[in-house]
Design a protein around this motif. Structure first.
Motif, PDB file in Angstrom:
ATOM      1  N   VAL A 177      15.869  71.705  56.049  1.00  0.00           N
ATOM      2  CA  VAL A 177      14.835  70.729  55.693  1.00  0.00           C
ATOM      3  C   VAL A 177      15.482  69.567  54.938  1.00  0.00           C
ATOM      4  CG1 VAL A 177      12.742  70.415  54.296  1.00  0.00           C
ATOM      5  CG2 VAL A 177      13.102  72.578  55.501  1.00  0.00           C
ATOM      6  N   LEU A 178      15.150  68.343  55.325  1.00  0.00           N
ATOM      7  CA  LEU A 178      15.554  67.187  54.516  1.00  0.00           C
ATOM      8  C   LEU A 178      14.500  66.961  53.442  1.00  0.00           C
ATOM      9  CD1 LEU A 178      16.725  64.449  57.085  1.00  0.00           C
ATOM     10  CD2 LEU A 178      18.062  66.279  56.036  1.00  0.00           C
ATOM     11  N   VAL A 179      14.961  66.744  52.222  1.00  0.00           N
ATOM     12  CA  VAL A 179      14.053  66.466  51.100  1.00  0.00           C
ATOM     13  C   VAL A 179      14.509  65.132  50.485  1.00  0.00           C
ATOM     14  CG1 VAL A 179      13.117  67.318  48.920  1.00  0.00           C
ATOM     15  CG2 VAL A 179      13.854  68.954  50.687  1.00  0.00           C
ATOM     16  N   PRO A 180      13.957  64.006  50.952  1.00  0.00           N
ATOM     17  CA  PRO A 180      14.442  62.701  50.478  1.00  0.00           C
ATOM     18  C   PRO A 180      14.352  62.564  48.959  1.00  0.00           C
ATOM     19  CG  PRO A 180      13.096  62.407  52.429  1.00  0.00           C
ATOM     20  CD  PRO A 180      12.951  63.854  52.022  1.00  0.00           C
ATOM     21  N   LEU A 181      15.454  62.102  48.376  1.00  0.00           N
ATOM     22  CA  LEU A 181      15.546  61.851  46.927  1.00  0.00           C
ATOM     23  C   LEU A 181      16.203  60.488  46.775  1.00  0.00           C
ATOM     24  CD1 LEU A 181      17.059  65.296  45.805  1.00  0.00           C
ATOM     25  CD2 LEU A 181      14.693  64.578  45.476  1.00  0.00           C
ATOM     26  N   ILE A 182      15.423  59.444  46.938  1.00  0.00           N
ATOM     27  CA  ILE A 182      16.044  58.120  46.939  1.00  0.00           C
ATOM     28  C   ILE A 182      16.389  57.684  45.517  1.00  0.00           C
ATOM     29  CG2 ILE A 182      14.947  57.408  49.096  1.00  0.00           C
ATOM     30  CD1 ILE A 182      13.200  55.598  47.190  1.00  0.00           C
ATOM     31  N   GLY A 183      17.241  56.693  45.432  1.00  0.00           N
ATOM     32  CA  GLY A 183      17.673  56.181  44.133  1.00  0.00           C
ATOM     33  C   GLY A 183      19.160  55.879  44.143  1.00  0.00           C
ATOM     34  N   HIS A 184      19.965  56.912  44.389  1.00  0.00           N
ATOM     35  CA  HIS A 184      21.418  56.689  44.478  1.00  0.00           C
ATOM     36  C   HIS A 184      21.693  55.706  45.623  1.00  0.00           C
ATOM     37  CE1 HIS A 184      25.700  57.539  44.183  1.00  0.00           C
ATOM     38  NE2 HIS A 184      25.734  57.839  45.460  1.00  0.00           N
ATOM     39  N   ALA A 206      22.198  63.299  43.917  1.00  0.00           N
ATOM     40  CA  ALA A 206      20.991  63.146  43.083  1.00  0.00           C
ATOM     41  C   ALA A 206      21.296  63.482  41.627  1.00  0.00           C
ATOM     42  CB  ALA A 206      19.867  64.035  43.601  1.00  0.00           C
ATOM     43  N   PHE A 207      22.314  64.311  41.404  1.00  0.00           N
ATOM     44  CA  PHE A 207      22.908  64.485  40.075  1.00  0.00           C
ATOM     45  C   PHE A 207      24.378  64.782  40.309  1.00  0.00           C
ATOM     46  CE2 PHE A 207      21.155  68.573  41.391  1.00  0.00           C
ATOM     47  CZ  PHE A 207      22.143  69.491  41.082  1.00  0.00           C
ATOM     48  N   PHE A 208      25.206  64.622  39.276  1.00  0.00           N
ATOM     49  CA  PHE A 208      26.648  64.767  39.461  1.00  0.00           C
ATOM     50  C   PHE A 208      27.219  65.986  38.741  1.00  0.00           C
ATOM     51  CE2 PHE A 208      28.984  60.743  41.009  1.00  0.00           C
ATOM     52  CZ  PHE A 208      27.955  60.408  41.864  1.00  0.00           C
ATOM     53  N   ASP A 209      26.435  66.551  37.842  1.00  0.00           N
ATOM     54  CA  ASP A 209      26.945  67.637  37.001  1.00  0.00           C
ATOM     55  C   ASP A 209      25.799  68.631  36.827  1.00  0.00           C
ATOM     56  OD1 ASP A 209      29.279  67.838  34.454  1.00  0.00           O
ATOM     57  OD2 ASP A 209      27.479  69.079  34.381  1.00  0.00           O
ATOM     58  N   ARG A 210      26.082  69.909  37.029  1.00  0.00           N
ATOM     59  CA  ARG A 210      25.041  70.941  36.986  1.00  0.00           C
ATOM     60  C   ARG A 210      24.293  70.947  35.657  1.00  0.00           C
ATOM     61  NH1 ARG A 210      21.685  73.942  37.171  1.00  0.00           N
ATOM     62  NH2 ARG A 210      21.152  75.671  38.540  1.00  0.00           N
ATOM     63  N   ARG A 211      24.971  70.510  34.587  1.00  0.00           N
ATOM     64  CA  ARG A 211      24.349  70.516  33.258  1.00  0.00           C
ATOM     65  C   ARG A 211      23.226  69.501  33.143  1.00  0.00           C
ATOM     66  NH1 ARG A 211      30.211  70.331  30.419  1.00  0.00           N
ATOM     67  NH2 ARG A 211      30.541  69.143  32.337  1.00  0.00           N
ATOM     68  N   GLU A 212      23.105  68.593  34.120  1.00  0.00           N
ATOM     69  CA  GLU A 212      21.973  67.658  34.124  1.00  0.00           C
ATOM     70  C   GLU A 212      20.652  68.368  34.380  1.00  0.00           C
ATOM     71  OE1 GLU A 212      22.653  63.748  36.071  1.00  0.00           O
ATOM     72  OE2 GLU A 212      24.631  64.579  36.506  1.00  0.00           O
ATOM     73  N   LEU A 213      20.713  69.622  34.867  1.00  0.00           N
ATOM     74  CA  LEU A 213      19.480  70.376  35.120  1.00  0.00           C
ATOM     75  C   LEU A 213      19.118  71.289  33.945  1.00  0.00           C
ATOM     76  CD1 LEU A 213      19.988  71.414  38.868  1.00  0.00           C
ATOM     77  CD2 LEU A 213      18.972  69.331  37.926  1.00  0.00           C
ATOM     78  N   ASP A 214      19.980  71.298  32.909  1.00  0.00           N
ATOM     79  CA  ASP A 214      19.712  72.161  31.753  1.00  0.00           C
ATOM     80  C   ASP A 214      18.607  71.578  30.877  1.00  0.00           C
ATOM     81  OD1 ASP A 214      21.744  73.795  32.578  1.00  0.00           O
ATOM     82  OD2 ASP A 214      23.214  73.093  31.096  1.00  0.00           O
ATOM     83  N   THR A 215      18.133  72.406  29.936  1.00  0.00           N
ATOM     84  CA  THR A 215      17.229  71.927  28.892  1.00  0.00           C
ATOM     85  C   THR A 215      17.906  72.128  27.543  1.00  0.00           C
ATOM     86  OG1 THR A 215      15.338  72.598  30.205  1.00  0.00           O
ATOM     87  CG2 THR A 215      14.938  72.175  27.882  1.00  0.00           C
ATOM     88  N   PRO A 216      18.228  71.072  26.785  1.00  0.00           N
ATOM     89  CA  PRO A 216      18.122  69.677  27.190  1.00  0.00           C
ATOM     90  C   PRO A 216      19.232  69.324  28.179  1.00  0.00           C
ATOM     91  CG  PRO A 216      19.163  69.826  25.033  1.00  0.00           C
ATOM     92  CD  PRO A 216      18.802  71.225  25.428  1.00  0.00           C
ATOM     93  N   PRO A 217      19.001  68.319  29.033  1.00  0.00           N
ATOM     94  CA  PRO A 217      20.042  67.959  30.011  1.00  0.00           C
ATOM     95  C   PRO A 217      21.221  67.278  29.328  1.00  0.00           C
ATOM     96  CG  PRO A 217      18.165  66.453  30.169  1.00  0.00           C
ATOM     97  CD  PRO A 217      17.787  67.499  29.165  1.00  0.00           C
ATOM     98  N   ARG A 237      15.924  57.070  40.920  1.00  0.00           N
ATOM     99  CA  ARG A 237      16.963  58.104  40.793  1.00  0.00           C
ATOM    100  C   ARG A 237      16.682  59.014  39.602  1.00  0.00           C
ATOM    101  NH1 ARG A 237      21.353  59.312  37.792  1.00  0.00           N
ATOM    102  NH2 ARG A 237      21.192  57.457  36.485  1.00  0.00           N
ATOM    103  N   LYS A 238      16.388  58.411  38.467  1.00  0.00           N
ATOM    104  CA  LYS A 238      16.147  59.216  37.257  1.00  0.00           C
ATOM    105  C   LYS A 238      14.878  60.057  37.404  1.00  0.00           C
ATOM    106  CE  LYS A 238      18.486  56.319  33.849  1.00  0.00           C
ATOM    107  NZ  LYS A 238      18.266  55.334  32.793  1.00  0.00           N
ATOM    108  N   ALA A 239      13.858  59.456  38.021  1.00  0.00           N
ATOM    109  CA  ALA A 239      12.599  60.204  38.201  1.00  0.00           C
ATOM    110  C   ALA A 239      12.830  61.397  39.131  1.00  0.00           C
ATOM    111  CB  ALA A 239      11.525  59.279  38.763  1.00  0.00           C
ATOM    112  N   ASN A 240      13.580  61.200  40.187  1.00  0.00           N
ATOM    113  CA  ASN A 240      13.849  62.299  41.123  1.00  0.00           C
ATOM    114  C   ASN A 240      14.707  63.383  40.478  1.00  0.00           C
ATOM    115  OD1 ASN A 240      12.397  61.808  43.484  1.00  0.00           O
ATOM    116  ND2 ASN A 240      13.853  60.226  44.135  1.00  0.00           N
ATOM    117  N   ARG A 241      15.660  62.975  39.665  1.00  0.00           N
ATOM    118  CA  ARG A 241      16.482  63.974  38.989  1.00  0.00           C
ATOM    119  C   ARG A 241      15.625  64.803  38.027  1.00  0.00           C
ATOM    120  NH1 ARG A 241      20.591  61.758  34.894  1.00  0.00           N
ATOM    121  NH2 ARG A 241      18.544  61.322  34.011  1.00  0.00           N
ATOM    122  N   GLU A 242      14.682  64.153  37.376  1.00  0.00           N
ATOM    123  CA  GLU A 242      13.805  64.877  36.454  1.00  0.00           C
ATOM    124  C   GLU A 242      12.907  65.855  37.230  1.00  0.00           C
ATOM    125  OE1 GLU A 242      14.254  65.047  33.380  1.00  0.00           O
ATOM    126  OE2 GLU A 242      12.480  66.265  32.943  1.00  0.00           O
TER     127      GLU A 242
END
Ligand SMILES: [Zn+2]
Length: 280
Positions: A177-184, A206-217, A237-242
């Motif tokens: 499945v393609l899941v468009p994540l525009i921004g980059h 859509a992100f470059f480092d796995r730690r961007e998905l952590d809380t806090p990122p 881009r930032k909205a999609n990453r969030e």
């Protein structure tokens, strides 16, 4: 479904601590090009291709940003072409390539599989064919002068965990499945595959480092700077990453997310597969 995790290219920008969050400032950083080779009922499907054979011969093909600023070091041994053969397949077994987007660190290997269908989200191909002045340096037409068999996809109202999506390759037993994540970029997309009851989601850039998905990122400063700099729509881009971060936490058991350029995440996955093989 068997999924192979390949590093099809390395970039070594200066300042390892700023790029990887550890190491010395005078050391070179490490950025990988994490591609997937998926064994399906209809041959191999690649997600992205990293650097190709011609890039190894002439790194200038990658453009100044990748080659000089990011210190790309393409070598033949790590091309998807070489690694597919090392896995025991013929390059002709690659029937489909799914591109998260068309930046040069993702498209160099297209020419090494000239007979494969290349699936792309339609706005990305439009951007590559008709780039704005700002987009022009990133798209390297040498990577598609061989005339790939493009297959353009548009979304048609399907939802995937609340995201717009489009199912591709309906003839396969496996679901992709393609899941468009525009921004980059204008037509950047994630690629989700249903593997053994759970989803694996290759989120491209859509992100470059796995730690961007952590809380806090968190994100090393050079990667944060680079992502802001390269985005065609930084707000999107930032909205999609969030949204990804929220989804990855809410559905941690159902969806396994990865990105293109995180060396630690790639190494962890390859080590897990190696140790499972050693035990088995
Ligand atoms: Zn990239």
């Amino acid at each position: 479904m068997r999924v192979h995790h390949l590093n099809c290219g390395s970039l070594h920008p200066h300042g390892r601590r700023l790029v990887n969050g550890r190491g010395g400032l005078l050391e070179a950083g490490v950025i990988v090009c994490h591609c997937l080779a998926i064994e399906t009922s209809e041959g191999l499907v690649l997600v992205d291709t990293g650097f190709g054979i011609e890039d190894a011969r002439d790194p200038g093909r990658l453009g100044a940003a990748s080659h000089r600023l990011m210190n790309a070091r393409p070598v033949v041994a790590t091309t998807a072409h070489s690694q597919v053969k090392a896995l025991g397949f013929a390059p002709a077994d690659v029937r489909h390539i799914v591109a998260t987007h068309l930046d040069p660190d993702h498209t160099g290997g297209l020419a090494d599989f000239p007979d494969a269908d290349v699936h792309v989200f339609a706005p990305e191909l439009e951007a590559a064919r008709h780039p704005s002045l700002r987009e022009r340096p990133r798209y390297r037409s040498a990577h598609w002068e061989h005339g790939p068999h493009w297959v353009e996809h548009e979304t048609g109202g399907d939802r995937w965990f609340g995201f717009e999506s489009v199912r591709i390759l309906p003839g396969l037993d496996e679901e992709i499945v393609l899941v468009p994540l525009i921004g980059h970029t204008r037509g950047h997309t994630a690629v989700a595959l249903n593997a053994d009851g759970g989803w694996m989601m290759h989120c491209g850039d859509a992100f470059f480092d796995r730690r961007e998905l952590d809380t806090p990122p968190s994100c090393p400063p050079m990667l944060r700077f680079f992502q802001n700099l390269m985005a065609v729509d930084n707000t999107a881009r930032k909205a999609n990453r969030e949204r990804l971060r929220e989804l990855s936490q809410r559905r941690a058991e159902d969806i396994d997310m990865l990105c293109s350029h995180d060396p630690d995440d790639l190494e962890r996955r390859q080590a897990a597969i190696d140790s499972a093989a050693a035990i088995g």
